[in-house]
Design an enzyme around this catalytic site. Structure first.
Site, PDB file in Angstrom:
ATOM      1  N   LYS A  16     -42.301   4.345  -2.212  1.00 33.04           N
ATOM      2  CA  LYS A  16     -41.061   4.818  -1.565  1.00 33.04           C
ATOM      3  C   LYS A  16     -39.888   3.870  -1.826  1.00 33.04           C
ATOM      4  CE  LYS A  16     -43.362   4.775   2.314  1.00 33.04           C
ATOM      5  NZ  LYS A  16     -44.735   4.596   1.844  1.00 33.04           N
ATOM      6  N   GLY A  40     -44.301  -2.233   3.768  1.00 30.01           N
ATOM      7  CA  GLY A  40     -44.012  -3.191   2.700  1.00 30.01           C
ATOM      8  C   GLY A  40     -43.518  -2.370   1.528  1.00 30.01           C
TER       9      GLY A  40
HETATM   10  P1  GDP Z   1     -44.109   1.776  -0.646  1.00 26.99           P
HETATM   11  O1  GDP Z   1     -44.678   1.141   0.563  1.00 26.99           O
HETATM   12  O2  GDP Z   1     -44.278   3.269  -0.651  1.00 26.99           O
HETATM   13  O3  GDP Z   1     -42.679   1.392  -0.922  1.00 26.99           O
HETATM   14  O4  GDP Z   1     -44.973   1.253  -1.884  1.00 26.99           O
HETATM   15  P2  GDP Z   1     -45.472  -0.283  -2.118  1.00 26.99           P
HETATM   16  O5  GDP Z   1     -44.315  -1.083  -2.553  1.00 26.99           O
HETATM   17  O6  GDP Z   1     -46.266  -0.763  -0.976  1.00 26.99           O
HETATM   18  O7  GDP Z   1     -46.515  -0.057  -3.284  1.00 26.99           O
HETATM   19  C1  GDP Z   1     -46.159   0.489  -4.503  1.00 26.99           C
HETATM   20  C2  GDP Z   1     -46.488  -0.515  -5.613  1.00 26.99           C
HETATM   21  O8  GDP Z   1     -46.467   0.140  -6.861  1.00 26.99           O
HETATM   22  C3  GDP Z   1     -45.472  -1.633  -5.727  1.00 26.99           C
HETATM   23  O9  GDP Z   1     -46.128  -2.794  -6.149  1.00 26.99           O
HETATM   24  C4  GDP Z   1     -44.511  -1.138  -6.803  1.00 26.99           C
HETATM   25  O10 GDP Z   1     -43.857  -2.186  -7.491  1.00 26.99           O
HETATM   26  C5  GDP Z   1     -45.465  -0.423  -7.712  1.00 26.99           C
HETATM   27  N1  GDP Z   1     -44.914   0.745  -8.430  1.00 26.99           N
HETATM   28  C6  GDP Z   1     -43.998   1.651  -8.005  1.00 26.99           C
HETATM   29  N2  GDP Z   1     -43.861   2.635  -8.930  1.00 26.99           N
HETATM   30  C7  GDP Z   1     -44.692   2.325  -9.940  1.00 26.99           C
HETATM   31  C8  GDP Z   1     -45.013   2.986 -11.173  1.00 26.99           C
HETATM   32  O11 GDP Z   1     -44.533   4.054 -11.512  1.00 26.99           O
HETATM   33  N3  GDP Z   1     -45.956   2.363 -11.964  1.00 26.99           N
HETATM   34  C9  GDP Z   1     -46.555   1.202 -11.615  1.00 26.99           C
HETATM   35  N4  GDP Z   1     -47.455   0.680 -12.435  1.00 26.99           N
HETATM   36  N5  GDP Z   1     -46.273   0.573 -10.466  1.00 26.99           N
HETATM   37  C10 GDP Z   1     -45.367   1.131  -9.643  1.00 26.99           C
HETATM   38  P1  IMO Z   2     -45.705   1.502   3.778  1.00 23.79           P
HETATM   39  O1  IMO Z   2     -44.399   1.880   4.434  1.00 23.79           O
HETATM   40  C1  IMO Z   2     -50.061   1.648   3.948  1.00 23.79           C
HETATM   41  C2  IMO Z   2     -51.902   1.498   7.925  1.00 23.79           C
HETATM   42  C3  IMO Z   2     -52.706   0.254   8.296  1.00 23.79           C
HETATM   43  C4  IMO Z   2     -53.712   0.883   9.254  1.00 23.79           C
HETATM   44  C5  IMO Z   2     -52.887   1.936   9.983  1.00 23.79           C
HETATM   45  C6  IMO Z   2     -52.340   1.485  11.328  1.00 23.79           C
HETATM   46  O2  IMO Z   2     -45.657   0.235   2.996  1.00 23.79           O
HETATM   47  O3  IMO Z   2     -46.252   2.657   3.000  1.00 23.79           O
HETATM   48  P2  IMO Z   2     -50.411  -0.198  12.048  1.00 23.79           P
HETATM   49  O4  IMO Z   2     -50.217  -1.637  11.756  1.00 23.79           O
HETATM   50  O5  IMO Z   2     -49.301   0.695  11.599  1.00 23.79           O
HETATM   51  O6  IMO Z   2     -50.775   0.057  13.490  1.00 23.79           O
HETATM   52  O7  IMO Z   2     -51.728   0.216  11.204  1.00 23.79           O
HETATM   53  O8  IMO Z   2     -51.805   2.246   9.124  1.00 23.79           O
HETATM   54  N1  IMO Z   2     -50.516   1.218   7.470  1.00 23.79           N
HETATM   55  C7  IMO Z   2     -50.106   1.325   6.199  1.00 23.79           C
HETATM   56  N2  IMO Z   2     -50.793   1.592   5.072  1.00 23.79           N
HETATM   57  N3  IMO Z   2     -48.743   1.470   3.891  1.00 23.79           N
HETATM   58  C8  IMO Z   2     -48.026   1.214   5.015  1.00 23.79           C
HETATM   59  O9  IMO Z   2     -46.669   1.180   5.019  1.00 23.79           O
HETATM   60  C9  IMO Z   2     -48.717   1.097   6.235  1.00 23.79           C
HETATM   61  N4  IMO Z   2     -48.345   0.829   7.503  1.00 23.79           N
HETATM   62  C10 IMO Z   2     -49.450   0.923   8.250  1.00 23.79           C
HETATM   63  O10 IMO Z   2     -53.326  -0.290   7.160  1.00 23.79           O
HETATM   64  O11 IMO Z   2     -54.714   1.564   8.529  1.00 23.79           O
HETATM   65 MG    MG Z   3     -46.057  -0.366   1.089  1.00 23.30          MG
END
Ligand code: GDP
Ligand code: IMO
Ligand code: MG
Length: 423
Positions: A16, A40
């Protein structure tokens, strides 16, 4: 007047943050509406990598206004650390970051309660991020919460009363071995730090901006399968992660919502406990984890990996009213001979194609297997360069999900994003 909502359709971490950053130039405002530092959101550009927890992912693009809405829960200490880190790297937040006075505060004792509730659950632990999310939302709903606006008046007294109530609960849970002196000092410093930002009635602000013709992008956290109502309960987070959460978490009427962008990975992951029908326990799962660097951005935990689940996605598209899909991490599947997609479940011996009440037990995925594309997607810059097998994968998903895939991401960098023109 325009409000678009962007949210995760799986179990979070769909990518996202990256997409919000890419789309931000098209909007005047980016707003978070739920969740807290359990999120995160990772962004990569110009050789730098940032992980945002409470601050919206529009913060890096020009002078856009970024709003932390009333539906968010905020930990002042973690917020301060995150904001200082950004300022250190040369990003000025002043005047650009507005915080709702109605957002609830995560106290140090909420984090202790989070740990205490988890410990009390024994083998049924949710596997929370430990950030105090559940206890803070519980206090909000039970009308016991502390809000950002409270820091402006006689805060010490209010804080002490809430802390005393939490300590009583911790004693009842037999959770008494802790020392939060240092954490509390840092937390109070965070409270003071927050006062330099605009603390606003964000519902008035967003509606005024809309009247002025400004456009807003709402940034979801977590994912639909973690929604407190529609996710894999009780293995969920404590907020409404779905599109309706943008209305309650910002004070927007539903008639203001335009596009609803649903973010998916080309496969599927989950962190924490709970059901995951397409989870792979074999070498393929390990390979997806390794290639996709599937480790939590907040806790560093290994993410569980599996194939894309179209049954769960159809459900997610339905409850959110998704108008466009965005597919992330397509490049992670580049080397696979074949890729699979779950099109139905075997549920107690019967084949079903809808998402049932309970996916905790007795669910077996039914897969369609397709040819892999076996080509590096990471350097591709336009849709016309997609290998045929990848085009076929996209077409298959669009047919099954009855929703167009508007954007395809082929790498973590801002630039590795392909907007499709043929949809
Ligand atoms: P969010 O919580 O939905 O914002 O996603 P996160 O940041 O937790 O996890 C997504 C991970 O995938 C991060 O490490 C990004 O840098 C990485 N990422 C996002 N888009 C791509 C993609 O198209 N390809 C690859 N290989 N990594 C990506
Ligand atoms: P983003 O925004 C993935 C998961 C935790 C746990 C459950 C409840 O980066 O996609 P909490 O601390 O919210 O009470 O935990 O939800 N969880 C996530 N998993 N991405 C997240 O956020 C999460 N935020 C919470 O691992 O299973
Ligand atoms: Mg995340």
């Amino acid at each position: 007047m325009k409000v678009d909502v962007l949210l995760g359709l799986q179990w979070g971490d769909e990518g996202k943050g990256k997409v919000v950053d890419v789309l931000t130039p098209r909007y005047d405002v980016v707003a978070r509406f739920q969740g807290g530092p359990n999120a995160g959101h990772t962004l990569e550009f110009e050789g730098n990598k940032y992980v945002l927890r409470s601050i919206p992912s529009g913060i890096f693009q020009g002078d856009k206004v970024n709003i932390i809405g009333n539906g968010v829960v905020l930990a002042p200490d973690l917020f301060m650390d995150e904001a200082r880190e950004l300022e250190k790297s040369g990003h000025n937040l002043h005047g650009r970051l507005h915080i709702s006075k109605k957002a609830h505060l995560i106290m140090p004792t909420h984090r202790l309660l989070d740990a205490a509730y988890e410990a009390a659950k024994g083998k049924n632990k949710v596997g929370t991020t430990g950030k105090g999310i559940g206890p803070t939302y519980t206090d909000k709903v039970s009308r016991n919460g502390l809000r950002v606006g409270d820091i402006l008046d006689d805060f010490e007294t209010k804080y002490a009363a809430h802390k005393a109530r939490h300590e009583q609960m911790l004693r009842a849970l037999n959770y008494t071995h802790y020392d939060i002196t240092e954490v509390e000092r840092h937390w109070m410093e965070g409270v003071e730090y927050m006062k330099q930002f605009e603390l606003v009635d964000s519902e008035h602000e967003v509606n005024r901006l809309l009247k002025e013709g400004k456009s807003i992008l709402c940034e979801g956290a977590q994912g639909t399968m973690l929604d407190v109502d529609f996710g894999s309960y009780p293995f969920v987070t404590s907020s409404n992660t779905i599109c309706a959460g943008a209305c309650t978490g910002l004070g927007l009427g539903p008639n203001k919502i335009g596009e609803v962008y649903g973010i998916i990975k080309a496969y599927c992951t989950r962190v924490g406990a709970g059901p995951f029908p397409t989870e792979l326990f074999d070498e393929t799962g390990a390979l997806i984890r390794q290639i996709g660097h599937e480790y939590g951005a907040v806790t560093g935990r290994e993410r569980r990996c599996g194939w894309i689940d179209l049954v769960a996605l159809k459900y997610a598209i339905m409850v959110n009213g998704v108008t466009k899909l965005i597919m992330m991490k397509s490049d992670v599947l580049d080397t696979f001979d074949t890729v699979k997609a779950c099109v139905a479940y075997k549920h107690n011996g019967e084949q079903i194609d809808y998402f049932p009440y309970d996916i905790n037990e007795g669910i077996e995925p039914v897969y369609v297997e397709m040819q892999g594309w076996k080509q590096d997607l990471t350097t591709i810059t336009s849709e016309s360069e997609f290998p045929q097998a990848f085009k076929d994968y996209i077409a298959f998903l669009e047919r099954e999900l009855e929703t167009p895939i508007a954007i395809v991401s082929v790498g973590p960098d801002r630039e590795q994003t392909i907007e499709r023109t043929t949809i």
